[in-house]
Design an enzyme around this catalytic site. Structure first.
Site, PDB file in Angstrom:
ATOM      1  N   LYS A 226       0.829  -1.209   0.000  1.00  0.00           N
ATOM      2  CA  LYS A 226       0.000   0.000   0.000  1.00  0.00           C
ATOM      3  C   LYS A 226       0.864   1.261   0.000  1.00  0.00           C
ATOM      4  O   LYS A 226       0.682   2.151  -0.827  1.00  0.00           O
ATOM      5  CB  LYS A 226      -0.940   0.025   1.228  1.00  0.00           C
ATOM      6  CG  LYS A 226      -1.866  -1.173   1.318  1.00  0.00           C
ATOM      7  CD  LYS A 226      -2.749  -1.106   2.540  1.00  0.00           C
ATOM      8  CE  LYS A 226      -2.029  -1.208   3.874  1.00  0.00           C
ATOM      9  NZ  LYS A 226      -1.349  -2.487   4.116  1.00  0.00           N
TER      10      LYS A 226
ATOM     11  N   ARG B  97     -10.022   0.321   8.460  1.00  0.00           N
ATOM     12  CA  ARG B  97      -9.523  -0.993   8.859  1.00  0.00           C
ATOM     13  C   ARG B  97     -10.603  -1.857   9.485  1.00  0.00           C
ATOM     14  O   ARG B  97     -10.334  -2.991   9.837  1.00  0.00           O
ATOM     15  CB  ARG B  97      -8.395  -0.864   9.894  1.00  0.00           C
ATOM     16  CG  ARG B  97      -7.220  -0.068   9.429  1.00  0.00           C
ATOM     17  CD  ARG B  97      -6.408  -0.898   8.486  1.00  0.00           C
ATOM     18  NE  ARG B  97      -5.273  -1.484   9.121  1.00  0.00           N
ATOM     19  CZ  ARG B  97      -4.025  -1.018   8.955  1.00  0.00           C
ATOM     20  NH1 ARG B  97      -3.780   0.026   8.204  1.00  0.00           N
ATOM     21  NH2 ARG B  97      -3.028  -1.620   9.541  1.00  0.00           N
TER      22      ARG B  97
ATOM     23  N   ARG C 234      11.665  -5.983   5.198  1.00  0.00           N
ATOM     24  CA  ARG C 234      11.585  -4.505   5.102  1.00  0.00           C
ATOM     25  C   ARG C 234      12.570  -3.819   6.050  1.00  0.00           C
ATOM     26  O   ARG C 234      12.714  -4.182   7.204  1.00  0.00           O
ATOM     27  CB  ARG C 234      10.173  -4.037   5.449  1.00  0.00           C
ATOM     28  CG  ARG C 234      10.068  -2.510   5.529  1.00  0.00           C
ATOM     29  CD  ARG C 234       8.655  -2.022   5.508  1.00  0.00           C
ATOM     30  NE  ARG C 234       7.827  -2.616   6.535  1.00  0.00           N
ATOM     31  CZ  ARG C 234       6.495  -2.539   6.531  1.00  0.00           C
ATOM     32  NH1 ARG C 234       5.862  -1.891   5.583  1.00  0.00           N
ATOM     33  NH2 ARG C 234       5.798  -3.123   7.495  1.00  0.00           N
TER      34      ARG C 234
ATOM     35  N   ARG D 245      10.786  -1.829  11.427  1.00  0.00           N
ATOM     36  CA  ARG D 245       9.659  -1.252  12.155  1.00  0.00           C
ATOM     37  C   ARG D 245       9.388  -2.065  13.415  1.00  0.00           C
ATOM     38  O   ARG D 245       9.595  -3.276  13.415  1.00  0.00           O
ATOM     39  CB  ARG D 245       8.408  -1.256  11.247  1.00  0.00           C
ATOM     40  CG  ARG D 245       8.267   0.036  10.500  1.00  0.00           C
ATOM     41  CD  ARG D 245       7.151   0.073   9.519  1.00  0.00           C
ATOM     42  NE  ARG D 245       5.888  -0.553   9.911  1.00  0.00           N
ATOM     43  CZ  ARG D 245       4.809  -0.547   9.141  1.00  0.00           C
ATOM     44  NH1 ARG D 245       4.834   0.058   7.956  1.00  0.00           N
ATOM     45  NH2 ARG D 245       3.705  -1.146   9.523  1.00  0.00           N
TER      46      ARG D 245
ATOM     47  N   ARG E  80      -0.876  -8.967  13.269  1.00  0.00           N
ATOM     48  CA  ARG E  80      -1.434  -7.998  12.303  1.00  0.00           C
ATOM     49  C   ARG E  80      -2.227  -8.716  11.215  1.00  0.00           C
ATOM     50  O   ARG E  80      -3.279  -8.257  10.789  1.00  0.00           O
ATOM     51  CB  ARG E  80      -0.289  -7.175  11.674  1.00  0.00           C
ATOM     52  CG  ARG E  80       0.294  -6.161  12.641  1.00  0.00           C
ATOM     53  CD  ARG E  80       1.671  -5.707  12.223  1.00  0.00           C
ATOM     54  NE  ARG E  80       1.704  -5.033  10.941  1.00  0.00           N
ATOM     55  CZ  ARG E  80       2.801  -4.925  10.188  1.00  0.00           C
ATOM     56  NH1 ARG E  80       3.951  -5.471  10.588  1.00  0.00           N
ATOM     57  NH2 ARG E  80       2.760  -4.280   9.053  1.00  0.00           N
TER      58      ARG E  80
HETATM   59  P1  AP5 Z   1       4.854  -1.558   1.899  1.00  0.00           P
HETATM   60  O1  AP5 Z   1       4.553  -0.728   0.701  1.00  0.00           O
HETATM   61  O2  AP5 Z   1       5.507  -0.911   3.070  1.00  0.00           O
HETATM   62  O3  AP5 Z   1       3.511  -2.333   2.336  1.00  0.00           O
HETATM   63  P2  AP5 Z   1       2.252  -1.835   3.152  1.00  0.00           P
HETATM   64  O4  AP5 Z   1       1.065  -2.496   2.556  1.00  0.00           O
HETATM   65  O5  AP5 Z   1       2.244  -0.354   3.259  1.00  0.00           O
HETATM   66  O6  AP5 Z   1       2.558  -2.534   4.523  1.00  0.00           O
HETATM   67  P3  AP5 Z   1       2.402  -1.989   6.001  1.00  0.00           P
HETATM   68  O7  AP5 Z   1       3.198  -2.924   6.854  1.00  0.00           O
HETATM   69  O8  AP5 Z   1       2.678  -0.535   6.098  1.00  0.00           O
HETATM   70  O9  AP5 Z   1       0.863  -2.248   6.216  1.00  0.00           O
HETATM   71  P4  AP5 Z   1       0.067  -2.238   7.518  1.00  0.00           P
HETATM   72  O10 AP5 Z   1      -1.306  -2.034   7.022  1.00  0.00           O
HETATM   73  O11 AP5 Z   1       0.263  -3.437   8.369  1.00  0.00           O
HETATM   74  O12 AP5 Z   1       0.722  -1.065   8.372  1.00  0.00           O
HETATM   75  P5  AP5 Z   1       0.298   0.423   8.656  1.00  0.00           P
HETATM   76  O13 AP5 Z   1       1.516   1.225   8.678  1.00  0.00           O
HETATM   77  O14 AP5 Z   1      -0.826   0.839   7.794  1.00  0.00           O
HETATM   78  O15 AP5 Z   1       5.729  -2.808   1.437  1.00  0.00           O
HETATM   79  C1  AP5 Z   1       6.218  -3.755   2.372  1.00  0.00           C
HETATM   80  C2  AP5 Z   1       7.615  -4.210   1.964  1.00  0.00           C
HETATM   81  O16 AP5 Z   1       7.542  -4.873   0.703  1.00  0.00           O
HETATM   82  C3  AP5 Z   1       8.627  -3.060   1.733  1.00  0.00           C
HETATM   83  O17 AP5 Z   1       9.909  -3.519   2.099  1.00  0.00           O
HETATM   84  C4  AP5 Z   1       8.564  -2.786   0.230  1.00  0.00           C
HETATM   85  O18 AP5 Z   1       9.780  -2.281  -0.265  1.00  0.00           O
HETATM   86  C5  AP5 Z   1       8.291  -4.188  -0.313  1.00  0.00           C
HETATM   87  N1  AP5 Z   1       7.457  -4.191  -1.521  1.00  0.00           N
HETATM   88  C6  AP5 Z   1       6.342  -3.456  -1.778  1.00  0.00           C
HETATM   89  N2  AP5 Z   1       5.816  -3.786  -2.969  1.00  0.00           N
HETATM   90  C7  AP5 Z   1       6.611  -4.768  -3.477  1.00  0.00           C
HETATM   91  C8  AP5 Z   1       6.589  -5.544  -4.674  1.00  0.00           C
HETATM   92  N3  AP5 Z   1       5.621  -5.389  -5.594  1.00  0.00           N
HETATM   93  N4  AP5 Z   1       7.550  -6.467  -4.847  1.00  0.00           N
HETATM   94  C9  AP5 Z   1       8.511  -6.645  -3.930  1.00  0.00           C
HETATM   95  N5  AP5 Z   1       8.604  -5.948  -2.776  1.00  0.00           N
HETATM   96  C10 AP5 Z   1       7.644  -5.031  -2.539  1.00  0.00           C
HETATM   97  O19 AP5 Z   1      -0.264   0.301  10.132  1.00  0.00           O
HETATM   98  C11 AP5 Z   1       0.604  -0.004  11.191  1.00  0.00           C
HETATM   99  C12 AP5 Z   1      -0.183  -0.035  12.486  1.00  0.00           C
HETATM  100  O20 AP5 Z   1      -0.771   1.265  12.751  1.00  0.00           O
HETATM  101  C13 AP5 Z   1      -1.398  -0.985  12.511  1.00  0.00           C
HETATM  102  O21 AP5 Z   1      -1.023  -2.317  12.837  1.00  0.00           O
HETATM  103  C14 AP5 Z   1      -2.260  -0.340  13.600  1.00  0.00           C
HETATM  104  O22 AP5 Z   1      -1.736  -0.611  14.867  1.00  0.00           O
HETATM  105  C15 AP5 Z   1      -2.063   1.149  13.307  1.00  0.00           C
HETATM  106  N6  AP5 Z   1      -3.045   1.642  12.330  1.00  0.00           N
HETATM  107  C16 AP5 Z   1      -2.783   2.123  11.068  1.00  0.00           C
HETATM  108  N7  AP5 Z   1      -3.911   2.485  10.458  1.00  0.00           N
HETATM  109  C17 AP5 Z   1      -4.921   2.228  11.348  1.00  0.00           C
HETATM  110  C18 AP5 Z   1      -6.329   2.363  11.302  1.00  0.00           C
HETATM  111  N8  AP5 Z   1      -6.955   2.825  10.208  1.00  0.00           N
HETATM  112  N9  AP5 Z   1      -7.047   2.003  12.384  1.00  0.00           N
HETATM  113  C19 AP5 Z   1      -6.440   1.543  13.499  1.00  0.00           C
HETATM  114  N10 AP5 Z   1      -5.115   1.365  13.610  1.00  0.00           N
HETATM  115  C20 AP5 Z   1      -4.364   1.709  12.541  1.00  0.00           C
HETATM  116 MG    MG Z   2       2.385   1.008   4.821  1.00  0.00          MG
END
Ligand code: AP5
Ligand code: MG
Length: 212
Positions: free
Chosen positions: A13, A85, A124, A157, A168
């Protein structure tokens, strides 16, 4: 363009919204990034947010929605990364945007299987200075675990530890089905295959966005 990006942890994402934002000139709110910035503080809210994020649990809806509301208010174009979410969050956003006559124009749901999710998350690395995201398997830094741009050591992270990754993914499966159904019923949902390299996935997303 008013788009939300959904998908499991590690689906890409953050990587994709950055490209979409650059290509289409639309600003992004990543709720995860907002929480990581907050967690650098030491105040009560930072501690509260950390207590959820480090366990892989969702931050309470009220806290999240305050941030989202402030961001989308007065914008007629935006991208949300990682919101909503759960069904409650989707309904809160929907109600808020409906009153303004600025409903979402689409929801991109990136799909990825669990083995690949775990590989991407365990690989990552992030630069603590500039935020650039690397992956030891797919896009490693030139020099061992040091940012190509800043020269500082890269970090994992706090929620990319094995047990937190598992939690997660569990939370994602528990909460997201009703959200996906909610947008499907509204005819806003576009599933995108998240496999393949970053540019292949981006081309698929562009096709969806250009077709709208
Ligand atoms: P990346 O692009 O970072 O993936 P992502 O989908 O953004 O993964 P996240 O871990 O950020 O998702 P998440 O939803 O768990 O975390 P968030 O920060 O939103 O890619 C991942 C890796 O793969 C990278 O190394 C990248 O380089 C690589 N990659 C990407 N695309 C690739 C490809 N095509 N091929 C190869 N490699 C690739 O949330 C974190 C925490 O915050 C949650 O757990 C929760 O506690 C809180 N939170 C966030 N939003 C909310 C909400 N709306 N409500 C409540 N709590 C929330
Ligand atoms: Mg992300």
């Amino acid at each position: 363009m008013r788009i939300a990006f959904l998908g499991p942890p590690g689906a890409g994402k953050g990587t994709q919204v950055e490209l979409v934002s650059r290509e289409y000139g639309v600003s992004v709110l990543s709720t995860g990034d907002a929480f990581r910035a907050m967690m650098k503080g030491e105040d009560k809210l930072a501690q509260k947010v950390r207590s959820y994020v480090e366990k892989g649990e969702l931050v309470p809806d009220g806290v999240v929605f305050e941030i989202v509301r402030e961001f989308v208010d007065n914008k007629d174009s935006f991208i949300l990364d990682g919101y909503p979410r759960n069904l409650r969050q989707a309904e809160l956003l929907d109600d808020f945007l409906e009153v303004k006559g600025l409903a979402l124009t689409g929801v991109v749901n990136i799909l990825l299987d669990e083995d690949e999710i775990v590989k991407r998350l365990t690989g990552r690395l992030v630069c603590p200075q500039c935020g650039r995201v690397y992956n030891i398997y797919y896009s490693p830094p030139h020099k061992d675990e040091v940012c190509d741009d800043c020269g500082v050591p890269l970090e994992r992270r706090i929620d990319d530890e094995d047990d937190v990754i598992r939690q997660r993914i569990k939370v994602y499966h528990r909460e997201m089905k009703p959200v996906v159904d909610f947008y499907q019923r509204k005819g806003l949902l576009f599933n995108v295959d998240g496999t393949g390299d970053i540019h292949e996935v981006f081309e698929r997303i562009k096709k969806v966005l250009d077709g709208k």
